[in-house]
Design a protein around this motif. Sequence first.
Motif, PDB file in Angstrom:
ATOM      1  N   SER A  43      -5.866  -4.038   0.511  1.00 45.33           N
ATOM      2  CA  SER A  43      -5.170  -2.882  -0.084  1.00 45.33           C
ATOM      3  C   SER A  43      -5.194  -2.957  -1.601  1.00 45.33           C
ATOM      4  O   SER A  43      -5.368  -1.934  -2.274  1.00 45.33           O
ATOM      5  CB  SER A  43      -3.712  -2.820   0.395  1.00 45.33           C
ATOM      6  OG  SER A  43      -3.671  -2.505   1.759  1.00 45.33           O
ATOM      7  N   ASP A 148      -7.123   3.456   3.835  1.00 43.55           N
ATOM      8  CA  ASP A 148      -6.470   2.151   3.976  1.00 43.55           C
ATOM      9  C   ASP A 148      -5.776   2.086   5.331  1.00 43.55           C
ATOM     10  O   ASP A 148      -4.695   2.650   5.508  1.00 43.55           O
ATOM     11  CB  ASP A 148      -5.465   1.900   2.843  1.00 43.55           C
ATOM     12  CG  ASP A 148      -5.017   0.436   2.804  1.00 43.55           C
ATOM     13  OD1 ASP A 148      -5.426  -0.347   3.702  1.00 43.55           O
ATOM     14  OD2 ASP A 148      -4.274   0.073   1.879  1.00 43.55           O
ATOM     15  N   GLU A 149      -6.404   1.433   6.280  1.00 44.57           N
ATOM     16  CA  GLU A 149      -5.881   1.296   7.644  1.00 44.57           C
ATOM     17  C   GLU A 149      -5.339   2.621   8.172  1.00 44.57           C
ATOM     18  O   GLU A 149      -4.150   2.749   8.461  1.00 44.57           O
ATOM     19  CB  GLU A 149      -4.797   0.214   7.682  1.00 44.57           C
ATOM     20  CG  GLU A 149      -5.361  -1.150   7.321  1.00 44.57           C
ATOM     21  CD  GLU A 149      -4.405  -2.285   7.631  1.00 44.57           C
ATOM     22  OE1 GLU A 149      -3.491  -2.087   8.436  1.00 44.57           O
ATOM     23  OE2 GLU A 149      -4.589  -3.365   7.066  1.00 44.57           O
TER      24      GLU A 149
HETATM   25 MG   LIG Z   1      -3.269  -3.686   3.381  1.00 39.92          MG
END
Ligand SMILES: [Mg+2]
Length: 229
Positions: A43, A148-149
């Motif tokens: 991240s 991000d995910e």
């Molecule tokens: Mg992360």
Amino acid sequence: MSLLEIRGLKKSFDGLEVLKDISLQVRQGEVLGIIGPSGSGKSTLLRCATGLETPDGGEIRYEGTFGLVFQNFNLFPHYSVMKNITDAPIKVQKRSREEVFAEARALLAKMGLSDKEDAYPYQLSGGQQQRISIARALAMNPDILFFDEPTSALDPELTGEILKVIRDLAAEHMTMVIVTHEMNFARNVADQIIFMDKGVIAQQGTPEEVFGSSNERMKEFLGKLGENL
Ligand SMILES: [Mg+2]
Ligand SMILES: Nc1ncnc2c1ncn2[C@@H]1O[C@H](COP(=O)(O)OP(=O)(O)O)[C@@H](O)[C@H]1O
């Protein structure tokens, strides 16, 4: 052509070196998958690449613009779906309202959410909210889209609908950088995989190279995720 080139990126938080000399390239039309254990710096890498964090060192060079889709959707709760999608293109990009609305409706149709333009985020499922946030990012016509995910806040049965949207974008040659824990998905959709571990790129290559690697940390990581393979 490289749309994004990162060289020697470094970032520390309170003396903890979270990114240590990260270098990567993303070419036009390419999908880069970033995998790795929690806390490895994925991240932070995306946040540095998109200007949400200031790196301590290194270079980030873009050809073009980027958009970002977050794990938790980050829709504006007090805006309707339509306003969530159209607000920035109209106010920030100063594009015509008619053109932006037409494009937003086309994006909603593509996401299978044409009937939701007047809905508010709280009236939508997590999967629907995430599709709206992808539409919102696409409405800015970015050259690269970062995720991000994008499915990790979703129930398993809603994950598939988001992965399908991303797969469809890849088929249209959208350039994307995707941090994900969905290993099968990463293996199938990515052209290039980066395995991050403790702030460094521990493995990088095609999915075949990275998933087939004999790197101990990689094997340990995949072993822990065994049920996802
Ligand atoms: Mg992360
Ligand atoms: N804003 C911050 N302040 C302090 N530490 C942070 C901050 N953001 C991330 N970290 C730390 O940096 C490390 C990497 O975090 P992160 O990039 O979120 O990893 P990942 O996304 O791979 O799980 C972790 O140890 C995390 O606690």
